[in-house]
Design a protein around this motif. Structure first.
Motif, PDB file in Angstrom:
ATOM      1  N   ALA A 258      35.059   3.165  19.677  1.00 18.09           N
ATOM      2  CA  ALA A 258      35.996   4.039  19.342  1.00 18.09           C
ATOM      3  C   ALA A 258      36.779   5.665  19.573  1.00 18.09           C
ATOM      4  N   ILE A 259      35.949   5.584  19.893  1.00 16.45           N
ATOM      5  CA  ILE A 259      36.407   7.024  21.231  1.00 16.45           C
ATOM      6  C   ILE A 259      37.038   6.781  22.518  1.00 16.45           C
ATOM      7  N   ALA A 260      37.285   5.287  23.084  1.00 15.21           N
ATOM      8  CA  ALA A 260      37.644   4.714  24.350  1.00 15.21           C
ATOM      9  C   ALA A 260      39.089   4.901  23.754  1.00 15.21           C
ATOM     10  N   ALA A 261      38.901   4.106  21.976  1.00 17.80           N
ATOM     11  CA  ALA A 261      40.152   3.168  21.485  1.00 17.80           C
ATOM     12  C   ALA A 261      41.335   4.686  21.154  1.00 17.80           C
ATOM     13  N   LEU A 262      40.994   6.216  20.715  1.00 16.69           N
ATOM     14  CA  LEU A 262      40.781   7.062  20.549  1.00 16.69           C
ATOM     15  C   LEU A 262      42.304   7.147  21.509  1.00 16.69           C
ATOM     16  N   ARG A 263      41.774   7.181  23.057  1.00 12.91           N
ATOM     17  CA  ARG A 263      41.732   7.965  24.092  1.00 12.91           C
ATOM     18  C   ARG A 263      42.527   6.828  24.536  1.00 12.91           C
ATOM     19  N   ARG A 264      42.815   6.045  24.536  1.00  8.66           N
ATOM     20  CA  ARG A 264      44.245   5.132  24.893  1.00  8.66           C
ATOM     21  C   ARG A 264      45.341   5.819  23.441  1.00  8.66           C
ATOM     22  N   GLU A 265      44.919   5.303  22.302  1.00 10.56           N
ATOM     23  CA  GLU A 265      45.912   5.965  21.480  1.00 10.56           C
ATOM     24  C   GLU A 265      46.656   7.532  22.079  1.00 10.56           C
ATOM     25  N   LEU A 266      45.930   7.895  21.798  1.00 15.71           N
ATOM     26  CA  LEU A 266      46.463   8.879  22.447  1.00 15.71           C
ATOM     27  C   LEU A 266      47.827   9.779  23.770  1.00 15.71           C
ATOM     28  N   ARG A 267      46.679   8.451  24.323  1.00  9.06           N
ATOM     29  CA  ARG A 267      47.388   9.012  25.928  1.00  9.06           C
ATOM     30  C   ARG A 267      48.986   8.251  25.315  1.00  9.06           C
ATOM     31  N   ARG A 268      48.417   7.106  24.232  1.00 12.62           N
ATOM     32  CA  ARG A 268      50.173   6.867  24.117  1.00 12.62           C
ATOM     33  C   ARG A 268      51.378   7.307  23.185  1.00 12.62           C
ATOM     34  N   ARG A 269      50.523   8.624  22.567  1.00 14.05           N
ATOM     35  CA  ARG A 269      51.068   9.083  21.722  1.00 14.05           C
ATOM     36  C   ARG A 269      51.531  10.576  22.206  1.00 14.05           C
ATOM     37  N   ARG A 270      52.684  10.645  21.783  1.00 15.23           N
ATOM     38  CA  ARG A 270      52.857  12.512  22.010  1.00 15.23           C
ATOM     39  C   ARG A 270      53.138  13.587  20.912  1.00 15.23           C
ATOM     40  N   ASP A 271      52.870  13.129  20.230  1.00 14.96           N
ATOM     41  CA  ASP A 271      52.958  14.227  18.602  1.00 14.96           C
ATOM     42  C   ASP A 271      51.874  14.399  18.534  1.00 14.96           C
ATOM     43  N   TRP A 272      50.862  14.487  18.999  1.00 12.65           N
ATOM     44  CA  TRP A 272      49.252  15.459  18.244  1.00 12.65           C
ATOM     45  C   TRP A 272      49.157  16.332  18.829  1.00 12.65           C
ATOM     46  N   LEU A 273      48.331  17.274  17.937  1.00 14.98           N
ATOM     47  CA  LEU A 273      47.790  18.308  17.766  1.00 14.98           C
ATOM     48  C   LEU A 273      46.215  18.320  17.560  1.00 14.98           C
ATOM     49  N   LEU A 274      44.778  18.401  18.337  1.00 11.94           N
ATOM     50  CA  LEU A 274      43.447  18.568  17.731  1.00 11.94           C
ATOM     51  C   LEU A 274      42.660  20.134  17.903  1.00 11.94           C
ATOM     52  N   ILE A 275      41.913  20.544  17.317  1.00 14.22           N
ATOM     53  CA  ILE A 275      41.259  21.857  16.938  1.00 14.22           C
ATOM     54  C   ILE A 275      40.589  21.879  17.413  1.00 14.22           C
ATOM     55  N   PHE A 276      39.770  21.994  18.387  1.00 13.11           N
ATOM     56  CA  PHE A 276      38.299  21.947  18.701  1.00 13.11           C
ATOM     57  C   PHE A 276      38.190  23.472  18.548  1.00 13.11           C
ATOM     58  N   ASP A 277      37.256  23.502  16.926  1.00  6.26           N
ATOM     59  CA  ASP A 277      36.799  25.459  16.473  1.00  6.26           C
ATOM     60  C   ASP A 277      35.458  25.388  16.992  1.00  6.26           C
ATOM     61  N   ASN A 278      35.357  27.042  17.961  1.00  2.00           N
ATOM     62  CA  ASN A 278      33.841  27.038  17.918  1.00  2.00           C
ATOM     63  C   ASN A 278      33.243  26.072  19.158  1.00  2.00           C
ATOM     64  N   ALA A 279      34.219  25.470  20.653  1.00  2.00           N
ATOM     65  CA  ALA A 279      33.206  24.636  21.283  1.00  2.00           C
ATOM     66  C   ALA A 279      32.576  25.945  22.418  1.00  2.00           C
ATOM     67  N   GLU A 280      31.316  25.284  22.680  1.00  2.00           N
ATOM     68  CA  GLU A 280      30.821  25.890  24.085  1.00  2.00           C
ATOM     69  C   GLU A 280      30.858  25.133  25.197  1.00  2.00           C
ATOM     70  N   ASP A 281      30.670  24.155  24.868  1.00  7.57           N
ATOM     71  CA  ASP A 281      30.679  23.451  25.943  1.00  7.57           C
ATOM     72  C   ASP A 281      31.446  22.522  26.777  1.00  7.57           C
ATOM     73  N   PRO A 282      32.122  22.438  27.954  1.00 10.16           N
ATOM     74  CA  PRO A 282      33.455  21.868  28.438  1.00 10.16           C
ATOM     75  C   PRO A 282      33.250  20.372  28.328  1.00 10.16           C
ATOM     76  N   ASP A 283      31.782  20.620  29.439  1.00  7.68           N
ATOM     77  CA  ASP A 283      31.605  19.126  30.088  1.00  7.68           C
ATOM     78  C   ASP A 283      31.053  18.011  28.436  1.00  7.68           C
ATOM     79  N   GLU A 284      31.264  18.737  27.392  1.00  9.25           N
ATOM     80  CA  GLU A 284      31.301  17.734  26.396  1.00  9.25           C
ATOM     81  C   GLU A 284      32.536  17.228  25.154  1.00  9.25           C
ATOM     82  N   LEU A 285      33.741  18.506  25.673  1.00 11.09           N
ATOM     83  CA  LEU A 285      34.266  18.558  24.747  1.00 11.09           C
ATOM     84  C   LEU A 285      35.975  17.608  26.121  1.00 11.09           C
TER      85      LEU A 285
END
Length: 895
Positions: A258-285
């Motif tokens: 699912a993650i691989a498929a979503l990464r491809r889909e987001l690469r194709r799209r341009r009209d999206w906003l993802l909000i990562f709340d209270n993130a602590e580890d850039p290497d995970e995000l």
């Protein structure tokens, strides 16, 4: 003013809340060749906003006002209307574009262009351009017309495909952060290398989450997808990300897929906003995001250091702004009192929210100040540093005293929630348990009482509720737990039991995954508190095990490992013969197996099988399941004789204990067929596999994944028996069903495609086989990694096809890589390693490297004889390759 003095065609006047509408109007007009001034694009930081507004009114040939209720009440509307009164000789100087229902008295006589009832972007564009065409004179200017935003601007009236804020709602009293919101918006629009990802940092209680909510609410119309991710915990963050894949119709049964498929889909799209709340580890995000994308990512975090992004540091509110907030929300009439209270609370938004909630409920502001002076005199000391936790603790005490007098159920619910995840507590999934106080049990059993309790929490600004979800600030949770004193272990135990009762029993069944995902963050939170407080050892390990098994089923191996590791010390306390400890160890063994660490998995499964046989008896279903796990571990290590001996006994015992038609027994028989296949007993394997296909079709249905797996195994056996065309037909059916049921990117779909490629190879359709095998290899590298066993197999298959096509250099490179990976993953003596070496030997022979090839094939035969014996299929296959490909050379060399 003479037309020659106008600088542009249109000035778009709008309220801040209608920014997306203003940008859409401006983009469409510029695309049509008009010159446009719009605040978001043309007003710069540091300029006088009102002066620039008046200048734009005066120098534009026409003014478009974006008409809504927000505009009617704005300063822009008043100044535009005043200017309009003096537009003598300026025909159609003011053109309203109505985007929402409203009736402004000053503009009532003017006919508006109405797009408020339209969802179709093309129709809205037609109305706008038709409304200005032939009646709006253009201003003469040189050069080419510009279009600064058409490609980036979405029609705000169109319905959004996906919208999820996890229960967060608008705050009508939000204040003091408009400049920061505007800066974030400008940063996203700038389209720079780092501006597509922006991070809001700052200590707890400053309002980072609220700022992100307000950004989504103000600018969400510009996006087709707006999605909130709870990023404090890795497992929950990945789960929220996978959930978005499902919402977009992408394969979501396995997380990595699912993650691989979503990464491809987001690469194709341009009209999206993802909000990562209270993130602590850039290497995970960051690995979740595409390397290149045109979407926007907003992150909130207490971590100050983030690289390769735009970072904005949040501070406390000024005393003036904080006082204004207290006057608006808390209805504090006296400005001096409001300033005194704002100063005492240090401008900390979280404390201000709680104070305003209590005062709005009826406590006088002066009385609230007096209580603070009594309970927290340090807040009023000269030069006080305003420690955030002390400030929140002070306001929390006042709020809790008031809440206790109003709703005992609300107090109990609040205490329970202090031990769960901070966001999106799914109240509808929580039920009463015996340990609970009566008032809490009653509220969870009665929707009316629960609604009254959550309403009380909301009114005192202790929690946020929407859509049956409850959210509490982490700092407030910490203060609440500390305030419980000696009662903290009791409430931690209540929380643990509540989530354990709510968490689905069949955590590996896809039908339960939605509930598991909603409860996962809360399960991990209450487990962490139980481990910290050393309470309820058995219940803690049971919940850890269930959460880990769910994560394992979803393919989140690292998260499952982390969850199991969180409770390893607690599990050891139970003793190595305790059933709960053995269940925990069994899950650990399955995780090791999924990671490809077969020796360690075998050790664990042997330990569990022997212990269960001793404690539960050799024929207990749990003992038999442990034996089946051990069979798989032995098989994957290449110990087929041992696996077969154990499994023969297990099949008999499964049949005797559960009956021949039970799915557990059928699965045991399917394992037996796999072992027989590996031993070269294809006829016996086929008979059993046909029985398994029939039984699973009858019990589960034609398209169930387990039925498709049984059909796939039968096709492999048919091919081994030489019935390649029948195998191919069955594999084509299985592949079509897996694409339909599981999706293109599912690992089982990839496996079906690989099997079909092998049949095409056997039938001599080499070009088709090559194309399919190359596709499989690429997908497996992406989803599973370079050295996963399935990736190694794909590399071997493609190497053989390339060899037969005459592309020997590339075939050798792939073959050598497969040998290195097989040796490292399986060991020198494993059948998979011998197969890879033999394939490479044939390729070397085709290249003319006879001596090296014969040496390698001899090595394979010698090892097979030593490890598997003379009659094993691995040995006979090695001997056949040596004689078939090297026979003439062996004879001429005297061998």
């Amino acid at each position: 003013m003479p037309d020659s003095d106008y600088l542009t065609d249109f000035f778009v006047s709008h309220a801040d809340a209608d920014l997306e509408w203003a940008e859409w109007v401006a983009a469409e007009l510029e695309t049509a060749g008009y010159g446009v001034i719009v605040k978001a694009w043309d007003f710069r930081p540091g300029e006088n906003n009102l002066s620039r507004h008046d200048e734009a009114l005066a120098t534009s040939r026409h003014t478009i006002c974006v008409l809504s209720e927000d505009y009617v009440d704005s300063e822009s509307a008043a100044r535009t209307a005043a200017q309009y009164q003096h537009l003598t000789g300026k025909e159609r100087g003011l053109i309203p574009v109505k985007v929402a229902a409203c009736e402004p008295p000053l503009m009532a006589p003017i006919i508006a262009i109405d797009v408020s009832d339209i969802e179709d972007p093309d129709e809205a564009k037609r109305r706008l351009l038709a409304g200005v065409a032939d009646r709006a004179d253009r201003v003469a200017r040189g050069g080419y017309p510009r279009s600064r935003g058409a490609a980036l601007v979405r029609f705000p009236g169109a319905p959004q495909e996906v919208w999820e804020l996890r229960g967060h709602r608008a705050d009508p009293y939000f204040i003091g952060r408009d400049d920061l919101l505007a800066a974030v918006h400008r940063g996203f629009r700038a389209g720079g290398a780092t501006s597509a990802v922006q991070v809001i940092t700052g200590l707890g209680g400053l309002g980072k989450t609220r700022l992100a909510v307000e950004y989504a609410l103000r600018h969400g119309a510009a996006y087709n997808v707006v999605w909130w991710l709870r990023a404090e915990d890795r497992a929950t963050m990945r789960g929220d990300y996978v959930e978005l894949a499902g919402e977009l119709g992408l394969p979501s049964e396995q997380d990595d897929q699912a993650i691989a498929a979503l990464r491809r889909e987001l690469r194709r799209r341009r009209d999206w906003l993802l909000i990562f709340d209270n993130a602590e580890d850039p290497d995970e995000l960051f690995p979740l995001l595409p390397e290149r994308h045109s979407g926007h990512v907003l992150i909130t975090s207490q971590r100050p250091g983030w690289s390769h992004v735009e970072t904005r540091r949040l501070q406390v509110l000024s005393t003036d702004v904080a006082a204004e907030y207290l006057q608006r929300k808390g209805q504090v009439a006296d400005p001096g009192t409001a300033r005194d209270l704002a100063d005492a609370l240090g401008g900390l938004p979280l404390a201000l929210v709680q104070a305003a909630g209590v005062i709005a409920d009826g406590m006088r502001a002066t009385d609230y100040l007096d209580l603070l002076r009594q309970q927290a005199p340090g807040l009023f000391a000269e030069g006080a540093s305003h420690d955030h936790e002390l400030t929140v603790d002070s306001t929390w005490r006042v709020s809790m005293d008031r809440l206790a007098g109003r709703s005992a159920a609300a107090v109990a619910l609040f205490r329970l929630s202090a031990f769960l995840g901070a966001d999106a507590i799914p109240l509808a999934r929580l039920t009463a348990i015996p340990l609970m106080p009566a008032e809490l049990a009653g509220a969870l059993a009665d929707p009316l009482q629960l609604r009254q309790a959550t309403a009380a929490l909301g009114e005192y600004s202790l929690a946020e509720t929407a859509d049956s979800l409850l959210s509490i600030h982490r700092l407030v949770q910490a203060v609440t737990r500390t305030g419980l004193g000696a009662d903290e272990p009791q409430w931690a135990g209540i929380a643990l039991a509540t989530i354990a009762a709510a968490f689905p029993d069949h955590e590996q069944d896809p039908k339960s995954w939605e509930a598991c995902e909603e409860l996962l963050a809360h399960a991990l939170a209450c487990v962490s508190h139980a481990v910290r407080l050393q309470i309820e050892t058995c219940a803690t390990v049971q919940l850890v095990n269930r959460a880990a098994r769910y994560l394992l089923a979803r393919g989140r191996l690292d998260s499952a490992d982390a969850v199991l590791g969180q409770a390893i010390g607690t599990a050891e306390q139970l003793g190595h013969d305790h059933p709960v400890y053995l269940s925990y160890r069994s899950t650990s063994g399955q995780l090791l197996q999924a990671k490809g660490d077969f020796p360690a998995a075998r050790t664990v499964h042997e330990e569990v099988y022997q212990a269960r046989a001793k404690v539960l008896g050799p024929k207990d279903p749990d003992t038999l399941r442990a034996g089946r796990d051990l069979v798989e571990a032995l098989y994957r290590q290449g110990h087929w004789v041992q696996a077969a001996q154990l499994h023969d006994r297990l099949v008999e015992e499964f049949t005797a204990v559960l009956g021949p038609d039970d799915l557990e027994t059928i699965t045991a028989r399917a394992y037996l067929a796999t072992i027989l296949y590996s031993a070269g007993q294809y006829g016996r394997a086929r008979a059993i596999e046909e029985e398994v296909v029939e039984a699973r079709t009858r019990a589960l249905g034609q398209d169930h994944p387990d039925t498709l797996l049984a059909q796939s195994n039968l096709a492999l056996t048919l091919r081994a028996l030489g019935e390649v065309r029948q195998a191919r037909s069955l594999e084509e059916d299985v592949l079509a069903a897996r694409v339909r049921v599981l999706g293109e990117d599912h690992p089982e779909t990839s496996r079906g495609r690989a099997n079909l490629g092998s049949s095409l190879y056997e039938l001599g359709e080499l070009e088709r086989a090559r194309a399919m095998e190359a596709e499989v290899l690429e997908a497996r590298v992406s989803l599973l990694g370079e050295d996963h066993p399935d990736t190694i197999a794909a590399r071997e298959n493609l190497a053989a096809t390339l060899r037969d096509l005459g592309e020997l250099h590339q075939a050798r490179a792939l073959g050598e890589r497969a040998v290195r990976a097989s040796t490292e993953v399986f060991g020198d003596d494993h059948a998979r390693t011998l197969s890879a070496k033999a394939d490479l030997g044939v390729t070397l022979l085709a290249q003319g490297n006879s001596e090296e090839a014969i040496s390698l094939l001899n090595e394979c035969l010698t090892t097979a004889l030593r490890v598997f014996g003379r009659k094993h299929t691995v040995t006979t296959e090695a001997a056949w390759r040596l004689v078939e490909h090297c026979g003439p050379r062996l004879t001429s060399s005297g061998h």
